[in-house]
Design a protein around this motif. Structure first.
Motif, short mmCIF file in Angstrom:
data_model
loop_
_atom_site.label_atom_id
_atom_site.label_comp_id
_atom_site.label_asym_id
_atom_site.label_seq_id
_atom_site.Cartn_x
_atom_site.Cartn_y
_atom_site.Cartn_z
N TRP A 5 0.81 -1.23 0.00
CA TRP A 5 0.00 0.00 0.00
C TRP A 5 0.84 1.27 0.00
CZ3 TRP A 5 -4.11 -0.72 -2.23
CH2 TRP A 5 -4.96 -1.80 -1.97
N PRO A 6 1.89 1.35 0.86
CA PRO A 6 2.66 2.60 0.86
C PRO A 6 3.29 2.93 -0.48
CG PRO A 6 3.23 1.25 2.75
CD PRO A 6 2.39 0.40 1.86
N ILE A 7 3.44 1.93 -1.35
CA ILE A 7 4.00 2.21 -2.67
C ILE A 7 2.88 2.49 -3.67
CG2 ILE A 7 5.42 1.28 -4.54
CD1 ILE A 7 6.63 -0.58 -2.37
N VAL A 8 1.83 1.65 -3.59
CA VAL A 8 0.78 1.71 -4.61
C VAL A 8 -0.05 2.98 -4.49
CG1 VAL A 8 -1.33 0.62 -5.43
CG2 VAL A 8 0.67 -0.78 -4.88
N VAL A 13 -2.12 8.04 -6.66
CA VAL A 13 -2.47 9.46 -6.49
C VAL A 13 -1.71 10.30 -7.50
CG1 VAL A 13 -2.26 11.43 -4.95
CG2 VAL A 13 -3.10 9.25 -4.08
N LYS A 14 -0.41 10.00 -7.65
CA LYS A 14 0.40 10.78 -8.58
C LYS A 14 -0.08 10.60 -10.01
CE LYS A 14 4.29 9.46 -6.54
NZ LYS A 14 5.73 9.28 -6.24
N ILE A 115 6.11 9.79 -11.25
CA ILE A 115 5.26 8.60 -11.11
C ILE A 115 6.12 7.36 -10.90
CG2 ILE A 115 3.64 7.11 -12.32
CD1 ILE A 115 2.45 9.63 -13.56
N ALA A 116 7.21 7.25 -11.67
CA ALA A 116 8.08 6.08 -11.55
C ALA A 116 9.43 6.52 -10.99
CB ALA A 116 8.26 5.41 -12.91
N PRO A 117 9.55 6.63 -9.65
CA PRO A 117 10.75 7.24 -9.07
C PRO A 117 12.01 6.41 -9.25
CG PRO A 117 9.22 6.55 -7.35
CD PRO A 117 8.59 6.19 -8.64
N GLY A 118 11.89 5.10 -9.37
CA GLY A 118 13.08 4.27 -9.41
C GLY A 118 13.74 4.22 -10.78
#
Lengths: 348, 165
Positions: A5-8, A13-14, A115-118
């Motif tokens: 959840w903390p990732i999804v 939201v973003k 949106i895709a930080p990695g």
């Protein structure tokens, strides 16, 4: 499940926020195009729907929605129906790797504004995905079963090979300079004392990239695939209703992507000279950086519109010779210069 | 004809001077005065002698001036005028029992006005004549006389057509 959840949730939201901003941006870029073009021709532009015509995009959207969706008898149906999606979706997917601000810290958690930080190969991803959009144009041109559409598609195909080299080489010189494919690293390299926005040190690359990006987004002076004075409407001659709207939105979404690309690579991303976002606290600093970023994108969008209503269309062979005889050697020269500079400086 | 082409410098051949000049021009136009007329709210000041809706004029005695000589009917190029003559007790002895102008046919040439010996027909300056039904475009005598009794719009007046029609 709970661990995800903390990732999804922040990602979702973003995604929602960015899609909202981009689609609203697309709608209002079309309005801006009509308004600015009117002003440049001493007209007023749309001003009947809502105050100052601000609801015009809504009216346009409604019209597209209620129009009949026509498939010509001569069209190759599967590709004809697929092509608009192939143009619109890549244009929207690119926003996954575009960072639009520093980061926001709320409740002890830090959320980078992307949106895709990695993703550390964002530049490559953006180049690759934004090129897919051209396939939509090619397939639309071919599958319409109309000679004008086919000409538009053909022109698009030959346009691709003449500007993509310039774009890639211009991007490569920036990547060499920073040593990273990550947009965040590239932007951070343009921040702080003693660092410059890359328009300065990479001026040649900036020129080449900007000119080539006009070709990539099919904007005048390089809108040969559309060329309405010669090819009716080029590749989207046969499209109507929502499918035409998709091409239309795809073009404007591509403009926003391209503007963001230029801002990130050459115009310092969300950086402003002599401003450090850490001053404004973890939340407001992040939001402010996003605002600055989108403001810069808006300025570039204005430049896109400005150029469109100033310059006439290039001839077909002129575009080829510009791409191959001017942009390509310039970008190559710039790459060699940058590499030499880096070697002399002892860059790793 | 021999055309001498100007020798372009290296800088000029990069297109940049011309592009920047053009962009400067288009940018300066953003701040110019707009030429658009906001039509339903704003209107042109019509020139004197503007040929719009043809109307029938009323004399000082309160009757239509027309003597039903049918010159306008004969001269009308699209044959938009139809007159049925009738007798009257008035001094002019002859009057139009019916007088129709088909505004769907009228070409606003003004020949009827030119040819009329008693100045009974006249083209006023009303120009918003569109209708959804062609039968509504056939204006009969009463309608033409009523239109003729309304004052014409005078050039330079504010909100002219509200009164003019």
């Amino acid at each position: 499940m709970n661990a995800y959840w903390p990732i999804v949730v922040p990602a979702l939201v973003k995604i929602v926020v960015i899609l909202g901003i981009v689609l609203t941006g697309v709608a209002y870029t079309t309005l801006a195009e009509r308004k600015v073009s009117a002003w440049m021709q001493d007209r007023r532009g749309p001003n009947r729907v809502g105050p100052f015509g601000l609801l015009q995009p809504v009216a346009d959207g409604m019209k597209f929605f209620f129009k009949e969706d026509i498939t010509p008898r001569e069209a190759y149906r599967p590709l004809y129906l697929l092509a608009p999606f192939l143009t619109l979706f890549p244009a929207l997917i690119t926003f996954a790797v575009i960072p639009f601000g520093t980061q926001i810290s709320v409740g002890g958690q830090t959320y980078p504004l992307i949106i895709a930080p990695g993703m550390d190969v964002g530049v490559i991803f953006l180049l690759a995905v934004s090129s897919i959009g051209v396939y939509g144009i090619l397939l639309a041109g071919w599958s319409s079963g109309n000679k004008y559409s086919l000409m538009g598609g053909l022109r698009s195909a030959s346009q691709v090979i003449s500007y993509e080299l310039g774009i890639a080489l211009a991007v490569m010189s920036v990547v060499l300079w920073t040593g990273s494919f990550d947009f965040r690293r590239i932007v951070e390299d343009q921040a702080g004392w003693g660092h410059f926005w890359f328009v300065g040190p990479q001026f040649l690359a900036f020129i080449v990239f900007t000119v080539a990006v006009f070709a990539e987004t099919n904007r005048l002076p390089f809108d040969l695939p559309e060329g309405e004075s010669e090819l009716v409407a080029g590749y989207h001659t046969e499209y109507s209703g929502l499918r035409f709207a998709m091409f239309f939105m795809g073009e404007y979404a591509n403009m926003i992507t391209a503007s963001a690309f230029v801002v990130l690579l050459f115009l310092g991303g969300w950086n402003l000279p002599f401003v450090n976002y850490a001053w404004f606290g973890p939340l407001w600093g992040g939001l402010l950086s996003a605002v600055v970023f989108f403001a810069k994108v808006a300025v570039l969008l204005f430049v896109f519109i400005w150029v469109r209503w100033t310059l006439p269309r290039f001839r077909y062979d002129q575009l080829m010779s510009l791409g191959w005889k001017r942009l390509f050697p310039l970008a190559l020269l710039n790459l060699v210069l940058i590499s030499t500079l880096l070697v002399l400086r002892g860059h790793p | 004809m021999k055309v001498t082409r100007p020798e372009l410098s290296w800088w000029e051949r990069t297109y940049f001077p011309a592009i920047l000049k053009g962009m400067k021009l288009t940018f300066s136009h953003i701040f110019r005065k707009r030429v658009t007329l906001q039509y339903p709210e704003e209107r042109w000041t019509l020139p004197p002698g503007y040929r719009g809706q043809p109307v029938l004029l009323t004399g000082l005695d309160g009757h239509e001036k027309c003597t039903s000589c049918k010159l306008c009917q004969f001269i009308c190029p699209p044959e938009a005028i139809r007159i049925v003559a009738g007798e009257t007790e008035l001094a002019k002895e002859k009057f139009p029992a019916e007088f129709d102008i088909d505004m769907g046919l009228c070409i606003f040439c003004g020949y009827c006005q030119e040819v009329c010996p008693v100045e009974a027909i006249w083209l006023k300056d009303a120009y918003e004549l569109a209708d959804y039904d062609r039968t509504n475009l056939i204006f009969d005598k009463e309608k033409l006389l009523a239109l003729g009794r309304k004052p014409p719009y005078l050039p330079g007046r504010e909100k002219p057509l509200e009164e003019g029609r």
